[in-house]
Write an enzyme that holds these catalytic residues in place. Structure first.
Site, mmCIF file in Angstrom:
data_model
loop_
_atom_site.group_PDB
_atom_site.id
_atom_site.type_symbol
_atom_site.label_atom_id
_atom_site.label_comp_id
_atom_site.label_asym_id
_atom_site.label_seq_id
_atom_site.Cartn_x
_atom_site.Cartn_y
_atom_site.Cartn_z
ATOM 1 N N HIS A 204 0.839 -1.069 -0.035
ATOM 2 C CA HIS A 204 -0.006 0.033 0.101
ATOM 3 C C HIS A 204 0.813 1.240 -0.064
ATOM 4 C CE1 HIS A 204 0.913 -0.221 4.265
ATOM 5 N NE2 HIS A 204 0.707 1.043 4.354
HETATM 6 C C1 UD1 Z 1 -1.916 5.234 6.368
HETATM 7 C C2 UD1 Z 1 -0.741 5.527 6.799
HETATM 8 C C3 UD1 Z 1 0.414 4.671 6.743
HETATM 9 C C4 UD1 Z 1 0.201 3.302 7.503
HETATM 10 C C5 UD1 Z 1 -1.389 2.814 6.748
HETATM 11 C C6 UD1 Z 1 -1.915 1.400 7.122
HETATM 12 C C7 UD1 Z 1 -0.249 7.924 6.871
HETATM 13 C C8 UD1 Z 1 0.675 8.830 6.201
HETATM 14 N N1 UD1 Z 1 -0.138 6.778 6.440
HETATM 15 O O1 UD1 Z 1 -1.736 5.186 5.003
HETATM 16 O O2 UD1 Z 1 1.477 4.925 7.515
HETATM 17 O O3 UD1 Z 1 0.971 2.249 7.037
HETATM 18 O O4 UD1 Z 1 -2.418 3.915 6.776
HETATM 19 O O5 UD1 Z 1 -3.084 1.117 6.165
HETATM 20 O O6 UD1 Z 1 -0.908 8.273 8.008
HETATM 21 N N2 UD1 Z 1 -9.105 4.530 2.420
HETATM 22 C C9 UD1 Z 1 -10.357 3.554 2.429
HETATM 23 N N3 UD1 Z 1 -11.014 3.336 3.521
HETATM 24 C C10 UD1 Z 1 -10.416 3.485 4.740
HETATM 25 C C11 UD1 Z 1 -8.930 4.209 4.863
HETATM 26 C C12 UD1 Z 1 -8.474 4.816 3.715
HETATM 27 O O7 UD1 Z 1 -11.069 3.366 1.415
HETATM 28 O O8 UD1 Z 1 -10.771 2.970 5.851
HETATM 29 C C13 UD1 Z 1 -8.299 4.975 1.309
HETATM 30 C C14 UD1 Z 1 -8.887 6.168 0.855
HETATM 31 O O9 UD1 Z 1 -9.107 5.917 -0.722
HETATM 32 C C15 UD1 Z 1 -7.579 6.949 1.065
HETATM 33 C C16 UD1 Z 1 -6.584 5.984 0.938
HETATM 34 O O10 UD1 Z 1 -7.113 4.978 1.345
HETATM 35 O O11 UD1 Z 1 -7.398 8.229 0.502
HETATM 36 C C17 UD1 Z 1 -5.275 6.250 1.843
HETATM 37 O O12 UD1 Z 1 -5.779 6.307 3.211
HETATM 38 P P1 UD1 Z 1 -4.702 6.941 4.184
HETATM 39 O O13 UD1 Z 1 -5.171 6.939 5.703
HETATM 40 O O14 UD1 Z 1 -4.655 8.520 3.772
HETATM 41 O O15 UD1 Z 1 -3.285 6.452 4.317
HETATM 42 P P2 UD1 Z 1 -2.981 5.044 4.112
HETATM 43 O O16 UD1 Z 1 -2.638 4.729 2.630
HETATM 44 O O17 UD1 Z 1 -4.370 3.947 4.501
#
Ligand code: UD1
Length: 359
Positions: A204
Site C-alpha cells: 500500500h
Molecule cells: C496510512 C498511513 C500508513 C499506514 C497505513 C496502514 C499515513 C501518512 N499513512 O496509509 O503509515 O501504513 O495507513 O493502512 O498516515 N481508504 C479507504 N478506507 C479506509 C481508509 C482509507 O478507502 O478506511 C482509502 C482512501 O481512498 C484514502 C486512501 O485509502 O484516501 C489512503 O488512506 P490514508 O489513511 O490517507 O493512508 P493509508 O495509505 O491507509
C-alpha cells in the site's frame, strides 16, 4: 491522572489495545479517541471486537484527504476534545498522520504526550511516516522504544535519555495474546490454500502503488511468483483503486481478497511459507513468528528485524523478488531470533512508566 489514548488507522489498533487493557486492569481513569483516519469496517471496527478493546468514547470522523487536510482536521478536532475532557496525559502510537496531529494539539495545550513506538527511523524523508516519526518524538515527553536502534536514534537527535524507555513491542503483545485462537480458526481453508504452501502479500506504500509503471512491474513479478507458490493478496483500498487505474491483470495463482480482520491475517501470516510486504508492522510480526519476510522496499525503520529476525530488504526489482522467493522455497532463509523484550509484556512496562509519571 486521566489518560487519553488515541487510535486512527489499522496499524494503531494492535499497538494500543494492550496499553488500554493494561491501564483498565489497573483502574486508571482513561478514555479512547478514534480520529477516523481509517473508517471502512474491515480497516477499523473489526479490530476493536477481535482485540477486546473498548469502543471509542470519542470519534472525530476526519476520514481521508491530502496530508495537510487530514492532519489539520485531526489537529482542530482533537484540540477541542482535549479542552472538553481535560486529559493529563495523551498516548499516541506509530507514525500515521493522526499521530503527529494529536501529539501536536496536546503538547500545545501543555498536556504531556507519550509516544508508543518511538525512535524508529528509515532516514528517508520521501516517506510521510518519517516526518511524522521525527516530529512526534521531538514533541513527546515520554518515548517508548521497541528496539535498541530506536534508543540510539533518539540520542543522536539530542533527545534527553530521561524521557526514553526501551519497553519492547506492544504489537507483539497482541500477537502472543491472539495467535492460538487465530490458528484454531484455520483461516487458510476459506482462502483455498494449505498451511506452508502459500505466500501472503500486502502492498500500500505510495512508492509502490502510486506510480502505474512501478505497480505494473511489481505485480508482473508477483504473477510469476504465483506460478510456483499461490499468493494470497488482501488488498488495501488505496491499492485496489490504483490497480484498477493501471489496468493490472492478475494471474490465476494470485488470490485477491478484501482486507482481512486481525485474527484471520495473523493466522495466515503464522502459516505462510513467506510474506511479501511493504508494511512496517508486518516486518515485526513475521520476525516474532519466525516466518520469512521479503520487504518490498529499499529501506526499513526496523533494522532489528534484519539483524536478528527473518526480514530482508528485497526492493521492487522483479528478479530480486523472484530470486528471494526461490531461496525461501529451497529452504535457504535465516531462521532468526526474537529481539529482546519482544516478550508479550511491553504494555506492562509502559503502564508502569505512565502511572509513575509526574512532570
Ligand atoms: C496510512 C498511513 C500508513 C499506514 C497505513 C496502514 C499515513 C501518512 N499513512 O496509509 O503509515 O501504513 O495507513 O493502512 O498516515 N481508504 C479507504 N478506507 C479506509 C481508509 C482509507 O478507502 O478506511 C482509502 C482512501 O481512498 C484514502 C486512501 O485509502 O484516501 C489512503 O488512506 P490514508 O489513511 O490517507 O493512508 P493509508 O495509505 O491507509
Amino acid at each position: 491522572m486521566r489518560v487519553c489514548n488515541v487510535v486512527a488507522a489499522r496499524p494503531n489498533f494492535m499497538k494500543m489495545a494492550p496499553v488500554v487493557l493494561e491501564l483498565q486492569k489497573r483502574g486508571v481513569d482513561q478514555f479512547l479517541v478514534h480520529t477516523g483516519q481509517h473508517y471502512d469496517a474491515n480497516m477499523s471496527d473489526v479490530f476493536f471486537e477481535e482485540l477486546g478493546m473498548p469502543r471509542p468514547d470519542v470519534h472525530l470522523g476526519v476520514g481521508s484527504g491530502s496530508h495537510a487536510t487530514q492532519t489539520a482536521a485531526v489537529l482542530t478536532a482533537f484540540e477541542a476534545t482535549c479542552l472538553e475532557r481535560k486529559p493529563t496525559m495523551v498516548v499516541v502510537a506509530g507514525d500515521v498522520n493522526s499521530t503527529i496531529a494529536a501529539g501536536l494539539a496536546a503538547t500545545k495545550l501543555r498536556i504531556p504526550v507519550a509516544h508508543v513506538e518511538a525512535g524508529l527511523r528509515s532516514f528517508d524523508r520521501d516517506m510521510p511516516e518519517e516526518i511524522n516519526r521525527i516530529l512526534t518524538d521531538h514533541l513527546s515527553d515520554l518515548l517508548f522504544a521497541t528496539e535498541e536502534d530506536g534508543v540510539v536514534n533518539l540520542k543522536n537527535e539530542g533527545i534527553s535519555g530521561e524521557k526514553v524507555h526501551l519497553v519492547g513491542n506492544c504489537m507483539v503483545d497482541s500477537l502472543f495474546r491472539h495467535v492460538e485462537s487465530a490458528l484454531s480458526n484455520r483461516p487458510w481453508e476459506a482462502r483455498g490454500v494449505e498451511p506452508s504452501k502459500y505466500a501472503l502479500l500486502t502492498i500500500h506504500r505510495p512508492s509502490n502503488v502510486d506510480d502505474d509503471n512501478a505497480l505494473r512491474a511489481l505485480m508482473k513479478a508477483i504473477n510469476r511468483v504465483s506460478l510456483a507458490l499461490p499468493v494470497v493478496f488482501p488488498v488495501h483500498p488505496r491499492t485496489r483503486d490504483r490497480m484498477g487505474r493501471a489496468g493490472i491483470v492478475l494471474a490465476d495463482g494470485v488470490k485477491l481478497c478484501e482486507p482481512m480482520p486481525y485474527l484471520a491475517f495473523l493466522g495466515m501470516m503464522a502459516k505462510a511459507k513467506c510474506v511479501l510486504t511493504d508494511s512496517g508492522g508486518i516486518q515485526e510480526e513475521t520476525t516474532a513468528l519466525g516466518v520469512p519476510c521479503l520487504t518490498l522496499r529499499e529501506n526499513t525503520e526496523r533494522p532489528v528485524t534484519i539483524k536478528q529476525g527473518t526480514n530482508r530488504l528485497v526492493g521492487s526489482d522483479p528478479q530480486a523478488i523472484e530470486g528471494a522467493v526461490g531461496e525461501v522455497l529451497e529452504g535457504r532463509w535465516p531462521v532468526g531470533v526474537r529481539p529482546a523484550l519482544w516478550d508479550g509484556h511491553a504494555a506492562v512496562r509502559i503502564a508502569d512508566v505512565l502511572t509513575a509519571y509526574t512532570r
